[in-house]
Design an enzyme around this catalytic site. Structure first.
Site, PDB file in Angstrom:
ATOM      1  CE1 TYR A  94       2.197  -2.099   1.106  1.00 39.69           C
ATOM      2  CE2 TYR A  94       3.047  -1.520   3.114  1.00 39.69           C
ATOM      3  CZ  TYR A  94       2.626  -2.422   2.261  1.00 39.69           C
ATOM      4  OH  TYR A  94       2.184  -3.733   2.858  1.00 39.69           O
ATOM      5  CB  CYS A  95      -0.732   2.655  -2.541  1.00 36.03           C
ATOM      6  SG  CYS A  95       0.317   3.778  -3.495  1.00 36.03           S
ATOM      7  CG  PHE A  96       1.208  -2.112  -6.916  1.00 34.06           C
ATOM      8  CD1 PHE A  96       1.286  -3.107  -6.421  1.00 34.06           C
ATOM      9  CD2 PHE A  96       1.304  -1.758  -7.955  1.00 34.06           C
ATOM     10  CE1 PHE A  96       2.060  -3.903  -7.156  1.00 34.06           C
ATOM     11  CE2 PHE A  96       2.053  -2.649  -8.823  1.00 34.06           C
ATOM     12  CZ  PHE A  96       2.413  -3.835  -8.455  1.00 34.06           C
ATOM     13  CE1 TYR A 124       4.019  -6.467  -1.358  1.00 41.96           C
ATOM     14  CE2 TYR A 124       3.538  -6.460  -3.838  1.00 41.96           C
ATOM     15  CZ  TYR A 124       3.798  -7.187  -2.730  1.00 41.96           C
ATOM     16  OH  TYR A 124       3.805  -8.641  -2.912  1.00 41.96           O
TER      17      TYR A 124
END
Length: 364
Positions: A94-96, A124
């Site tokens: 995942y990223c943000f 996130y």
């Protein structure tokens, strides 16, 4: 491409491996237990791309990002992602917000390493929102009981024997008092909240709907309790743990002297005892204003003598003197006032065995 992950509950209940592709500065502000940070961009690269985005727009920022992460840099990062994915085939990334960064990592893994690896929908931010809601739901839906008692009665010793306890001090890595700092430091407040939420999620999944927490102020060291939980604790029924002064002195000696000095030595080697001594004296200094000048000087002199003896021959007997004095003169009057103030909420009081039996029966 692999299906995106939308079952956040499954991720946390089963400790699914997760790769966090955010920059290190984002990761250190808050993350989830056991997650590995393998960023697409370093902090400096992310900053440059962000500045480019503000000044020249998205397309220019994307071009710059691909320039910064190319060649050998890209090859090394791709190798790290591929190693993680192969070692954790049941994991995800995942990223943000589940946007461009995680999409790029996912695409490169597929196109250049032949690995079809899922990413988290919403990233996130969505996972964090889920955990915040987990705590709010538990506070609204579950019963709560608060465990109180004088300093040194062993409230944590009781909590760790209960299947339905929430060890707030354990999650905060702090013992909750002026002397409560651990050698290993505290998590960020976000990390603390995430740990607590996952603990609640797992225990509710096992069928627990009644929880026991220690009576705490809003903050445990530098970590703040979720406001909804703290407010609920102020009205919840209490159980009061009792023990003799002698036993309490021995327990504090075990945790705050013998145990803490061992922690500092394990972490810092030959300098550990010096750092432990400084921490103990600093903790006493932090309550100097409330102790008063004369009493602080008296206790400091005893503490310094105890530390000198411990350093020279390992004996800890002298520490009992300042511990007992601090309990009698400072902590006990304060806790006696608190007990009187909260008296109407106390549903049961007794020693450790009686309290443990009462709380175990209440959990059924």
């Amino acid at each position: 491409m692999a299906h995106d992950v939308t079952d956040f509950r499954d991720l946390f209940l089963n400790d699914r491996p997760m790769m966090d592709t955010r920059a290190p500065i984002e990761f250190h502000k808050g993350a989830f237990p056991g997650v590995v940070n393998l960023p697409l961009m370093t902090d400096h690269e992310r900053e440059r791309v962000g500045t480019c985005y503000k000044q020249q727009g998205q397309q220019a920022a994307v071009v710059l990002g691909h320039q910064l992460v190319s060649g050998q840099v890209k090859a090394e990062r791709l190798q790290a992602w591929a190693d993680f994915a192969r070692a954790n085939p049941d994991g995800c990334l995942y990223c943000f917000r589940g946007g461009m960064r995680s999409q790029i990592v996912q695409q490169w893994l597929k196109q250049e390493a032949g690995i079809d690896y899922p990413r988290v929908t919403g990233g996130y931010k969505a996972l964090r929102t889920f955990l915040i809601q987990t705590v709010d739901d538990a506070v609204a839906q579950c019963d709560l009981m608060v465990l109180g008692g004088m300093t040194g009665t062993g409230k944590t010793d009781v909590l760790v024997q209960l299947d339905n306890s929430l060890d707030l001090e354990g999650h905060a890595n702090h013992r909750g008092s002026s002397f409560g700092k651990r050698a290993t430091g505290q998590p960020s407040n976000i990390d603390f909240e995430n740990r607590l939420a996952i603990d609640l999620l797992k225990k509710r999944a096992k069928g627990h709907e009644r929880f026991v927490v220690e009576d705490e102020s809003r903050t445990v060291g530098s970590c703040a309790l979720p406001l909804a939980l703290y407010q609920r604790m102020q009205d919840a029924p209490m159980v009061w743990l009792e023990d003799s002064l002698e036993s309490r002195v021995e327990r504090i000696l075990r945790d705050y002297v013998v145990g803490l000095s061992a922690e500092f030595t394990a972490k810092n080697g030959e300098h550990g005892f010096t750092l432990f001594s400084e921490r103990l004296l600093e903790s006493l200094s932090n309550i100097q204003r409330r102790l008063g000048g004369e009493r602080h000087q008296r206790l400091q002199a005893v503490m310094e003598a105890a530390l000198q003896e411990q350093a020279s021959c390992g004996a800890v007997d002298l520490h009992r003197v300042w511990i007992e004095a601090l309990l009698r003169e400072y902590y006990d009057p304060m806790y006696a006032f608190q007990r009187e103030k909260k008296g109407s909420r106390i549903a049961f009081a007794g020693d450790q065995s009686a309290v443990l039996e009462y709380l175990q029966l209440k959990a059924l």
